[in-house]
Design a protein around this motif. Structure first.
Motif, PDB file in Angstrom:
ATOM      1  N   THR A  93       0.838  -1.201   0.000  1.00 55.75           N
ATOM      2  CA  THR A  93       0.000   0.000   0.000  1.00 55.75           C
ATOM      3  C   THR A  93       0.878   1.259   0.000  1.00 55.75           C
ATOM      4  OG1 THR A  93      -1.697   1.232   1.214  1.00 55.75           O
ATOM      5  CG2 THR A  93      -0.155  -0.019   2.544  1.00 55.75           C
ATOM      6  N   ALA A  95      -0.169   3.791   1.486  1.00 51.90           N
ATOM      7  CA  ALA A  95      -0.559   4.450   2.741  1.00 51.90           C
ATOM      8  C   ALA A  95       0.557   4.295   3.771  1.00 51.90           C
ATOM      9  CB  ALA A  95      -1.845   3.831   3.273  1.00 51.90           C
ATOM     10  N   GLU A 395      -8.718  -0.269   4.586  1.00 51.08           N
ATOM     11  CA  GLU A 395      -8.426   1.106   4.145  1.00 51.08           C
ATOM     12  C   GLU A 395      -7.115   1.140   3.344  1.00 51.08           C
ATOM     13  OE1 GLU A 395     -10.368   3.701   4.608  1.00 51.08           O
ATOM     14  OE2 GLU A 395      -9.046   5.378   4.103  1.00 51.08           O
ATOM     15  N   CYS A 399      -6.474   2.294  -0.459  1.00 50.95           N
ATOM     16  CA  CYS A 399      -5.454   3.279  -0.850  1.00 50.95           C
ATOM     17  C   CYS A 399      -4.622   2.750  -2.019  1.00 50.95           C
ATOM     18  CB  CYS A 399      -4.531   3.597   0.319  1.00 50.95           C
ATOM     19  SG  CYS A 399      -5.308   4.608   1.576  1.00 50.95           S
ATOM     20  N   LYS A 400      -4.310   1.454  -1.975  1.00 54.22           N
ATOM     21  CA  LYS A 400      -3.535   0.859  -3.068  1.00 54.22           C
ATOM     22  C   LYS A 400      -4.336   0.914  -4.368  1.00 54.22           C
ATOM     23  CE  LYS A 400      -2.768  -3.769  -3.701  1.00 54.22           C
ATOM     24  NZ  LYS A 400      -2.201  -5.047  -3.246  1.00 54.22           N
ATOM     25  N   LYS A 404      -3.686   6.137  -3.413  1.00 53.26           N
ATOM     26  CA  LYS A 404      -3.719   7.253  -2.457  1.00 53.26           C
ATOM     27  C   LYS A 404      -2.665   7.075  -1.367  1.00 53.26           C
ATOM     28  CE  LYS A 404      -8.343   9.196  -2.165  1.00 53.26           C
ATOM     29  NZ  LYS A 404      -9.606   8.967  -1.467  1.00 53.26           N
ATOM     30  N   GLU A 405      -1.982   8.178  -1.011  1.00 53.91           N
ATOM     31  CA  GLU A 405      -0.943   8.118   0.023  1.00 53.91           C
ATOM     32  C   GLU A 405      -1.466   8.604   1.369  1.00 53.91           C
ATOM     33  OE1 GLU A 405       3.014   9.812  -0.004  1.00 53.91           O
ATOM     34  OE2 GLU A 405       3.077   9.374  -2.161  1.00 53.91           O
ATOM     35  N   GLU A 406      -2.476   7.944   1.906  1.00 48.64           N
ATOM     36  CA  GLU A 406      -3.046   8.423   3.166  1.00 48.64           C
ATOM     37  C   GLU A 406      -2.153   8.119   4.370  1.00 48.64           C
ATOM     38  OE1 GLU A 406      -6.882   6.693   3.869  1.00 48.64           O
ATOM     39  OE2 GLU A 406      -7.871   8.091   2.509  1.00 48.64           O
TER      40      GLU A 406
END
Ligand SMILES: *Cc1c(COP(=O)(O)O)cnc(C)c1O
Length: 455
Positions: A93, A95, A395, A399-400, A404-406
């Motif tokens: 991920t 994230a 989550e 993100c993957k 998304k880089e949360e």
């Protein structure tokens, strides 16, 4: 990249954060079921010390942590903030996943953050003994530990299902000099009555609370203590979120989303309230905050928002909260600490008003998440904590998929070293999922004491 961020002892907070100072509107007060009037402080004096009664209703933003309490906190605080590097790698991920690790305390969870404070205030006001209930045994252990440090006796009513499943939690409490009863017990009038009607009951937190309150109310030298739900308990747990915020500052990060498991709401609220403060103030409008609960006890996701008793017998004040009905006896899932019919009024209000979201999970998927966590991060976590780990994994996968880089933050509330029987059941494929049927929610809610029409 640091694997864990450790603060120095001097950075243990000197004040707890009280979210009541920042609520958009005041909390609905607890109500006396007989008079239907808000509870007066004097009415709580037979069971709680005055300082805690004051904290319960306080709207001061910062409440000083006594030096004696901070001195005990230093045994294990500040707790580390970990970056879950190996879990991230396994999930591939983008994230960044961080967790506060509360499993390092002597009882093994976040619960001594309030147990130590409650024992201290009781000692200061001359209490000789504290009676309480425990579900999974974590709260009983924490209070036994706190009472021992401040020279108080401790009596614990332990929910029958856990008493049978987790004998070593009992031994831990007894090692710290507590007296432990299997609840319902023959030690109280309510317990004796309940046993007569239902001798094979697995017990519930609501029943055990009734026993502990009855015990404390009948002894002038004894008080009662609650390990979750009440405002002062959530207040004490804010040491978790305040430390986390400080650690995030040091590395120049701030969470996009926060997860935590909810039994009564104390570890989750303690971790998230100092961040929710920023959202309430308008500084972090996009921060998401998610409460994770079991499908078998879906208080926030399937309960109704109304006044209900905190216990099974109807001895406590009425609290405005999401509830499954005080007569609700949840199925005996392994996350014993999440088997409660209601939730903290502060949390419920914030969920009702849309500041905080809620999600529910089945125990099999939850244990699968706990296994993956143990395989990557090493720690064998409590089944309660595994609920938010399940949410975090979902989550991180999202993100993957969305690239998304949360920044994901969760409170890892305790270790699972006394939950190995549950892990064993999972490994052997013997875990059963329970989904609490909607008809039963309706049935349990039929006996609610006050219908104020707000639902
Ligand atoms: C008691 C407990 C919980 C649930 O209680 P809250 O008041 O909701 O925090 C969660 N995790 C662990 C490890 C516990 O011991």
């Amino acid at each position: 990249m640091e694997e864990k961020i450790l603060l120095g002892e001097e950075e243990i907070p000197r004040q707890w954060y009280n979210i009541q100072a920042d609520l958009p509107s005041p909390l609905d007060p607890p109500i006396n079921p007989a008079t239907k009037e808000p509870i007066k402080p004097e009415e709580l004096a037979p069971i709680f010390p005055m300082e805690l009664i004051k904290q319960e209703a306080s709207t001061e933003r910062w409440i000083p942590i006594p030096d004696e309490v901070r001195d005990v906190y230093r045994l294990w605080r500040p707790t580390p903030l970990y970056r879950a590097i190996r879990l991230e790698a396994k999930l591939k991920t983008p994230a960044r996943i961080y967790y506060k690790w509360e499993g390092v305390s002597p009882p093994g969870s976040h619960k001594p953050n309030t147990a130590v404070a409650q024992a201290y205030y009781n000692m200061k006001e001359g209490t000789e003994r504290i009676a309480t209930e425990t579900g999974a045994g974590q709260w009983g252990s924490a209070l036994a530990f706190g009472c021992m440090l401040f020279g108080l006796k401790c009596t614990v009513y332990m929910v029958a299902a856990s008493y049978d499943q987790k004998p070593y939690r009992r031994v831990m409490m007894e090692t710290w000099n507590a007296k432990v009863y299997r609840s319902p017990s023959t030690n109280t009038e309510f317990g004796r009555k309940y046993l007569q009607n239902d001798p094979n009951t697995s017990g519930s937190l609501g029943i055990a609370i009734s026993e502990a309150v009855e015990d404390a109310a009948n002894d002038d030298r004894a008080h009662y203590a609650l390990g979750s739900v009440l405002n002062h308990v959530l207040l004490h747990q804010t040491v978790v979120g305040l430390e986390a915020k400080r650690a995030f500052e040091q590395i120049g990060e701030y969470p996009d989303v926060i997860f935590g498991c909810v039994g009564g709401g104390s570890n989750f609220c303690g971790a998230c309230f100092p961040f929710v403060a920023d959202k309430l103030r308008g500084d972090k409008p996009d921060l998401r905050v998610v409460a994770c609960e079991p499908m078998a006890c879906p208080t926030l996701t399937k309960g109704l928002y109304m006044y209900d008793f905190g216990d099974c017998a109807g001895m406590t004040p009425l609290l405005k909260m999401f509830t499954l009905g005080h007569a609700f006896v949840p199925p005996p899932i392994h996350a014993g600490g999440l088997r409660y019919h209601g939730d903290a009024p502060l949390l419920c209000k914030l969920v009702k008003e849309g500041w905080i979201e809620a999600a529910a999970y089945h125990q099999t998927e939850v244990f699968k998440a706990a296994k993956l966590f143990a395989e990557t991060e090493g720690f064998l976590i409590a089944p309660e904590s595994a609920h938010e780990v399940k949410a975090v994994i979902d989550e991180a996968i999202r993100c993957k998929e969305e690239g998304k880089e949360e920044v994901i933050f969760f409170n890892n509330s305790g270790h699972g070293h006394f939950d190995l029987q549950a892990y064993d059941a999972f490994l052997q494929g013997k875990l059963v999922d329970y989904e609490y049927p909607a008809e039963l929610v309706k049935q349990a809610l039929e006996n609610l004491p006050v219908d104020d029409g707000t639902e």
